[in-house]
Design an enzyme around this catalytic site. Sequence first.
Site, PDB file in Angstrom:
ATOM      1  N   ALA A 167      -9.754   5.138   4.321  1.00  0.00           N
ATOM      2  CA  ALA A 167      -9.768   6.291   5.232  1.00  0.00           C
ATOM      3  C   ALA A 167     -11.118   6.991   5.271  1.00  0.00           C
ATOM      4  CB  ALA A 167      -8.698   7.321   4.861  1.00  0.00           C
ATOM      5  N   GLY A 168     -11.505   7.328   6.487  1.00  0.00           N
ATOM      6  CA  GLY A 168     -12.671   8.180   6.700  1.00  0.00           C
ATOM      7  C   GLY A 168     -13.909   7.478   7.226  1.00  0.00           C
ATOM      8  N   GLY A 178      -8.378   8.785   9.853  1.00  0.00           N
ATOM      9  CA  GLY A 178      -8.627   8.839  11.298  1.00  0.00           C
ATOM     10  C   GLY A 178      -9.732   9.782  11.717  1.00  0.00           C
ATOM     11  N   ASN A 203      -8.999   1.315   9.751  1.00  0.00           N
ATOM     12  CA  ASN A 203      -8.264   0.992  10.966  1.00  0.00           C
ATOM     13  C   ASN A 203      -8.928   1.632  12.180  1.00  0.00           C
ATOM     14  OD1 ASN A 203      -4.697   0.744  11.737  1.00  0.00           O
ATOM     15  ND2 ASN A 203      -6.404   0.569  13.105  1.00  0.00           N
ATOM     16  N   THR A 204      -8.938   2.974  12.196  1.00  0.00           N
ATOM     17  CA  THR A 204      -9.421   3.681  13.392  1.00  0.00           C
ATOM     18  C   THR A 204     -10.888   3.406  13.698  1.00  0.00           C
ATOM     19  OG1 THR A 204      -7.867   5.407  12.750  1.00  0.00           O
ATOM     20  CG2 THR A 204      -9.343   5.921  14.554  1.00  0.00           C
ATOM     21  N   LYS A 263       0.854  -1.186   0.000  1.00  0.00           N
ATOM     22  CA  LYS A 263       0.000   0.000   0.000  1.00  0.00           C
ATOM     23  C   LYS A 263       0.891   1.237   0.000  1.00  0.00           C
ATOM     24  CE  LYS A 263      -2.818   2.945   2.854  1.00  0.00           C
ATOM     25  NZ  LYS A 263      -3.602   3.154   4.079  1.00  0.00           N
TER      26      LYS A 263
END
Lengths: 261, 68
Positions: A189-190, A163, A211-212, A102
């Site tokens: 993301a997001g 994040g 992830n987050t 990535k």
Amino acid sequence: MTMHQLKIAGQTYHSRLLVGTGKYKDFSQTKAAIDASGAQIVTVAIRRTNIGQNAGEPSLLDVLPPSEYTYLPNTAGCYSADEAVRTLRLARELLDGHKLVKLEVLGDPNTLYPNVVETLNAAKTLIQDGFDVMVYTSDDPIIAKQLEDIGCCAIMPLASLIGSGMGILNPWNLQIIIENAKVPVLVDAGVGTASDAAIAMELGCDGILMNTAIAGAKDPILMASAMKKAVEAGREAFLAGRMPKKLYSASPSSPTTGMIG
Amino acid sequence: MMVLYINGNQRQFEQANMSVANLIQLLGLQGKRLAIERNGEIVPRSLFTETTLASEDKLEIVGAVGGG
């Protein structure tokens, strides 16, 4: 089921949810959350080894054996093409010649917004060097197309900032990117909660990397399970084809004949 | 005596002639999954034993950690 299979760089995956391994309380929570998510592809970061400290402590690679998961080494924290390329060459050596990576090249430490110029440059070098590059980028359809044209094996536009958990802020751009792409498009993301993941999949995304949203939930393991279902539900809804939106309906769901009286 | 810059830190070693494999042993990193860059060039694991370090070498020793 074929409809649930994701194909990236010639490999087939039954899970369309890709997860990061950062921000967890400990390795046992990391492993439990990843297993609950059903993810087969997991991202990892490449960092300097602690010298002289806790030499005996287990490493991520012990907890998530590369034989059981497809590792996706990332370039998180890199702000130039050179740094990103160096990092992934080290990752390839670390993971015995592993080619799937990535790429992300950041432009700003506050927003973590991608620097697309450096990203394009790094992608060119990496592809020439034989890497299979999944690339994190902005939701600009022109850049997304350019990254595909130079040979990236998956395009991964942000839905909102890394994040942030702000969800899908520009579904229209994502839709343009999806319509134009011949390689998989994954939202990276997001995503903040399950409905965000479902919305992205309903738009026709091939997968989601997060992830987050999982690690930052009060109960990461339960959220991982929710995300697994949301990605599956969104995919099925996309394939099923939603009914058209109408302001009001002259077609009730119950028969109009056979009324009493 | 030999000076090495390991992960950005200067370290002094008594030994004059050391291979990458010797250094890994000395740092207690044997058996760890890691990758090494020496003066900007990757040292493949297969060459750890035969690669001799020189004073002032800059080394990056990295591993995989949790990340998104």
